[in-house]
Structures are given as structure tokens and as C-alpha cells.
Scaffold this motif. Structure first.
Motif, mmCIF file in Angstrom:
data_model
loop_
_atom_site.group_PDB
_atom_site.id
_atom_site.type_symbol
_atom_site.label_atom_id
_atom_site.label_comp_id
_atom_site.label_asym_id
_atom_site.label_seq_id
_atom_site.Cartn_x
_atom_site.Cartn_y
_atom_site.Cartn_z
ATOM 1 N N MET A 1 0.848 -1.206 0.000
ATOM 2 C CA MET A 1 0.000 0.000 0.000
ATOM 3 C C MET A 1 0.877 1.247 0.000
ATOM 4 S SD MET A 1 -3.022 1.138 2.695
ATOM 5 C CE MET A 1 -4.214 -0.050 2.079
ATOM 6 N N LEU A 2 0.451 2.269 -0.717
ATOM 7 C CA LEU A 2 1.191 3.520 -0.788
ATOM 8 C C LEU A 2 1.063 4.307 0.518
ATOM 9 C CD1 LEU A 2 0.126 4.511 -4.388
ATOM 10 C CD2 LEU A 2 2.375 3.702 -3.681
ATOM 11 N N ASN A 3 2.062 5.166 0.760
ATOM 12 C CA ASN A 3 2.110 5.916 2.020
ATOM 13 C C ASN A 3 2.028 7.415 1.802
ATOM 14 O OD1 ASN A 3 3.254 3.240 2.854
ATOM 15 N ND2 ASN A 3 3.515 4.338 4.793
ATOM 16 N N LEU B 1 -9.705 10.072 9.533
ATOM 17 C CA LEU B 1 -8.610 9.096 9.506
ATOM 18 C C LEU B 1 -9.077 7.764 8.940
ATOM 19 C CD1 LEU B 1 -6.912 9.766 12.966
ATOM 20 C CD2 LEU B 1 -5.876 10.110 10.712
ATOM 21 N N THR B 2 -10.226 7.304 9.382
ATOM 22 C CA THR B 2 -10.758 6.036 8.885
ATOM 23 C C THR B 2 -10.965 6.090 7.380
ATOM 24 O OG1 THR B 2 -11.862 5.562 10.982
ATOM 25 C CG2 THR B 2 -12.701 4.422 9.046
ATOM 26 N N GLU B 3 -11.513 7.209 6.907
ATOM 27 C CA GLU B 3 -11.732 7.386 5.476
ATOM 28 C C GLU B 3 -10.410 7.372 4.718
ATOM 29 O OE1 GLU B 3 -14.439 8.575 2.146
ATOM 30 O OE2 GLU B 3 -14.565 7.421 4.002
ATOM 31 N N LEU B 4 -9.434 8.117 5.192
ATOM 32 C CA LEU B 4 -8.139 8.208 4.509
ATOM 33 C C LEU B 4 -7.433 6.861 4.471
ATOM 34 C CD1 LEU B 4 -6.046 10.093 3.197
ATOM 35 C CD2 LEU B 4 -5.154 10.560 5.488
ATOM 36 N N GLN B 5 -7.481 6.117 5.565
ATOM 37 C CA GLN B 5 -6.752 4.854 5.657
ATOM 38 C C GLN B 5 -7.425 3.716 4.904
ATOM 39 O OE1 GLN B 5 -6.402 5.281 10.047
ATOM 40 N NE2 GLN B 5 -4.224 4.847 9.749
ATOM 41 N N ARG B 6 -8.546 3.990 4.279
ATOM 42 C CA ARG B 6 -9.139 2.997 3.388
ATOM 43 C C ARG B 6 -8.258 2.793 2.153
ATOM 44 N NH1 ARG B 6 -15.039 4.973 2.021
ATOM 45 N NH2 ARG B 6 -14.971 3.077 0.727
ATOM 46 N N TRP B 7 -7.480 3.824 1.794
ATOM 47 C CA TRP B 7 -6.776 3.794 0.512
ATOM 48 C C TRP B 7 -5.262 3.929 0.629
ATOM 49 C CZ3 TRP B 7 -10.744 7.900 0.676
ATOM 50 C CH2 TRP B 7 -12.015 7.372 0.394
ATOM 51 N N VAL B 8 -4.772 4.436 1.761
ATOM 52 C CA VAL B 8 -3.321 4.601 1.909
ATOM 53 C C VAL B 8 -2.918 4.246 3.337
ATOM 54 C CG1 VAL B 8 -2.984 6.385 0.151
ATOM 55 C CG2 VAL B 8 -3.604 7.040 2.503
ATOM 56 N N ALA B 9 -1.640 3.929 3.491
ATOM 57 C CA ALA B 9 -1.053 3.786 4.817
ATOM 58 C C ALA B 9 -0.427 5.122 5.195
ATOM 59 C CB ALA B 9 -0.004 2.674 4.815
ATOM 60 N N LEU B 10 -0.330 5.373 6.493
ATOM 61 C CA LEU B 10 0.234 6.617 6.977
ATOM 62 C C LEU B 10 1.604 6.363 7.573
ATOM 63 C CD1 LEU B 10 -2.950 8.087 8.705
ATOM 64 C CD2 LEU B 10 -2.133 8.467 6.361
ATOM 65 N N ASP B 11 2.553 7.215 7.221
ATOM 66 C CA ASP B 11 3.899 7.095 7.782
ATOM 67 C C ASP B 11 3.844 7.212 9.298
ATOM 68 O OD1 ASP B 11 5.041 6.835 5.294
ATOM 69 O OD2 ASP B 11 5.772 8.890 5.188
ATOM 70 N N THR B 12 4.710 6.469 9.954
ATOM 71 C CA THR B 12 4.815 6.543 11.415
ATOM 72 C C THR B 12 6.197 6.997 11.845
ATOM 73 O OG1 THR B 12 5.414 4.197 11.522
ATOM 74 C CG2 THR B 12 3.087 4.744 11.772
ATOM 75 N N PHE B 13 7.046 7.366 10.904
ATOM 76 C CA PHE B 13 8.420 7.752 11.225
ATOM 77 C C PHE B 13 8.670 9.195 10.864
ATOM 78 C CE2 PHE B 13 8.145 5.853 7.030
ATOM 79 C CZ PHE B 13 8.740 6.786 6.225
ATOM 80 N N HIS C 1 -14.193 13.655 -4.759
ATOM 81 C CA HIS C 1 -13.961 12.271 -5.173
ATOM 82 C C HIS C 1 -12.705 11.781 -4.456
ATOM 83 C CE1 HIS C 1 -16.308 13.190 -9.165
ATOM 84 N NE2 HIS C 1 -17.080 13.140 -8.094
ATOM 85 N N ARG C 2 -12.888 11.421 -3.205
ATOM 86 C CA ARG C 2 -11.758 11.218 -2.301
ATOM 87 C C ARG C 2 -10.895 10.017 -2.690
ATOM 88 N NH1 ARG C 2 -16.182 12.594 0.597
ATOM 89 N NH2 ARG C 2 -16.680 10.433 1.100
ATOM 90 N N GLU C 3 -11.515 8.917 -2.983
ATOM 91 C CA GLU C 3 -10.718 7.734 -3.318
ATOM 92 C C GLU C 3 -9.842 7.999 -4.534
ATOM 93 O OE1 GLU C 3 -11.184 2.971 -4.457
ATOM 94 O OE2 GLU C 3 -12.968 4.190 -4.056
ATOM 95 N N ARG C 4 -10.422 8.566 -5.558
ATOM 96 C CA ARG C 4 -9.658 8.860 -6.766
ATOM 97 C C ARG C 4 -8.524 9.830 -6.472
ATOM 98 N NH1 ARG C 4 -9.165 12.212 -11.154
ATOM 99 N NH2 ARG C 4 -9.137 11.191 -13.215
ATOM 100 N N PHE C 5 -8.821 10.882 -5.703
ATOM 101 C CA PHE C 5 -7.817 11.898 -5.407
ATOM 102 C C PHE C 5 -6.681 11.329 -4.572
ATOM 103 C CE2 PHE C 5 -6.516 15.444 -2.470
ATOM 104 C CZ PHE C 5 -5.716 16.085 -3.391
#
Length: 281
Positions: free
Chosen positions: A1-3, A269-281, A238-242
Motif C-alpha cells: 500500500m502507498l504511504n 482518519l478512517t476514510e483516509l486509511q481505506r486507501w493509503v497507509a500513513l507514515d509513522t516515522f 472524489h476522495r478515493e480517486r484523489f
């Protein structure tokens, strides 16, 4: 998954001290702030003159909480009709650029302003106003190049730089490697063009792929033929596409929640993380 690297505008959190701000931010998977001192009077900042010492004190505390500054916001009216006011604001922006290194080499950013404080005006779209913005921006570009820092402008509806054409013209007129772009698609969407949002977004991403350094994440809803801004995940973007587009084109891009209340953050956050992973570093 993209970050993506997720952050938030510091003034969207209801903190009354820097310690409280950092504690609040650490409740979420944020790695960075858009940090605008002019909007942080509650933290004892506001219209304060930034010095290397003050910047170092702030940033050192942020680092203790594993937080960075993606954008150092400096609200500057590049189109202000009063030359004296405009000069003062440009000097303040140059001061922010001079201390950006003490914020971890943050990118100093601003919208392009307006000739009127009283809402929408067609005067912003007149050629002399555009030329004024070019002159202001060219000065900032020269300073940025001397200092070895990056600065960014953010186009928006009802600003002199408000669409693809005016953004292109500005970058053609001010051809500087130190000048970048903060992309906020919702700032470019209106009640008359929202059905072309995909084309608007695609055109900006394609043309300014080498300039975009950060993206704002919010949403919009068309109500009674007006475009209303709302928190990410609650509108008609169009959040998923964007999100998939920017994550694939710009891995680990700085993305900033904007105009969001703490109670709205979990849903966004829940919406965003449906399509990408979030950096933790």
C-alpha cells in the motif's frame, strides 16, 4: 500500500500552550504540522518576530514528541494595494524564510491574498493585480534562492492566482527552482465547476508534478448553489480517486488536514486509511 505523511494545521487543535498542542497531536498518527505562528496567539505567538532562538526552542520540543514542521505558514497578502502594508508583510515572510532552517528546513508557505478584506471581488482577477503578485513573488524567490530555502504559494478561488491558467502564468513569470506549490483542490472548486473536479485535479497534478510539495485535505458540499467547505470525508470530493492519485504520484507526500475539528478527526482518519497507509516515522 502507498504511504502519505499526515499532518494537521496546528491552529486546528484547541491548545493553549505548546505542550498541550503536542500532547493533543500525539493522540493521532500525525508526523508533522502546518505551523502558522500568526494564527497561534493562544500559544503565546501571534505576530511575533521569529528568531533562531525562538524557532529552535519550539522545534526542539516538537522533536521530543516525534513531530516535524512540513509547512511554516506565513499569511502574506502578495496583492495588497497599500505598498507600505505589502512591504511589511513581505519583510515578515523573508524573516520566516531566514529562520526556516531552525524548523527543520520547513517550507514557508502562503496564499496569494486579495485586494479587498471584504470577501469576493472581481478586482482580484484584473491584470494589474496579477502583475503585483508577480512582483511580490519574484522578490520572495530571489530571497529564497539566496538563503537556500523553499517557499510555496497556494492558489485559491477569489485569489489573484486562482486557477490553472493564472498558476501557470505565475510560474512562467517567476522561474525559480525554490518556488513550489501547495495544492488544495477544494480551494479551486466552485458551485459552477465542481462537476469537473477530476479534470481540474488531473490538470494540476500533471502540469505541476515537479512543484507540488504538500496537499491540503478537506472536503466540500454544494448546498443551495454555494460551495461549502467541510472536513475530509464529509462532502462531495472524489476522495478515493484523489488520494490514490496523489499517493501514487507523490509517495510520502506531506498531507495536511485543514479546517477540521478534533471530533471529526477519527472519521477522517478512517476514510483516509481505506486507501493509503500513513507514515509513522
Amino acid at each position: 500500500m502507498l504511504n502519505l505523511r499526515l499532518g494537521i494545521r496546528a491552529h486546528d487543535l484547541p491548545a493553549t500552550s505548546l505542550d498541550e498542542l503536542l500532547t493533543q497531536a500525539n493522540k493521532y498518527p500525525f508526523t508533522n504540522f502546518q505551523f502558522a505562528p500568526l494564527k497561534l496567539a493562544a500559544l503565546g505567538l501571534g505576530d511575533v518576530r521569529l528568531t533562531p532562538g525562538l524557532a529552535t526552542a519550539i522545534y526542539s520540543k516538537m522533536q521530543q514528541h516525534q513531530l516535524d514542521v512540513s509547512l511554516l505558514g506565513c499569511i502574506t497578502n502578495l496583492a495588497h494595494p497599500d505598498a507600505n502594508v505589502r512591504e511589511a508583510e513581505l519583510k515578515r515572510f523573508e524573516n520566516f524564510m531566514s529562520v526556516a532552517r531552525y524548523f527543520g528546513n520547513a517550507i514557508v508557505a502562503t496564499e496569494t491574498g486579495s485586494v479587498s478584506p471584504n470577501g469576493r471581488t472581481l478586482a482580484n482577477f484584473e491584470e494589474p493585480v496579477f502583475e503585483r503578485v508577480v512582483k511580490s513573488t519574484a522578490r520572495l524567490a530571489r530571497t529564497a534562492e539566496k538563503l537556500g530555502v523553499l517557499f510555496a504559494i497556494e492558489p485559491g478561488d477569489n485569489h489573484p492566482i486562482h486557477d490553472l491558467k493564472t498558476t501557470r502564468r505565475l510560474f512562467e513569470a517567476v522561474d525559480s527552482p525554490n518556488m513550489k506549490l501547495v495544492f488544495d483542490p477544494v480551494n479551486l472548486i466552485t458551485a459552477t465547476n465542481y462537476q469537473q473536479q477530476d479534470q481540474i485535479i488531473d490538470a494540476f497534478v500533471q502540469e505541476f508534478a515537479d512543484k507540488i510539495v504538500a496537499v491540503h485535505l478537506k472536503d466540500f458540499a454544494i448546498i443551495d448553489q454555494h460551495c461549502h467547505v467541510c472536513a475530509f470525508g464529509q462532502g462531495q470530493l472524489h476522495r478515493e480517486r484523489f488520494i490514490k492519485l496523489i499517493a501514487s504520484q507523490f509517495p510520502h507526500l506531506f498531507c495536511t488536514f485543514e479546517g477540521i475539528r478534533p471530533a471529526e478527526i477519527p472519521t477522517a482518519l478512517t476514510e483516509l486509511q481505506r486507501w493509503v497507509a500513513l507514515d509513522t516515522f
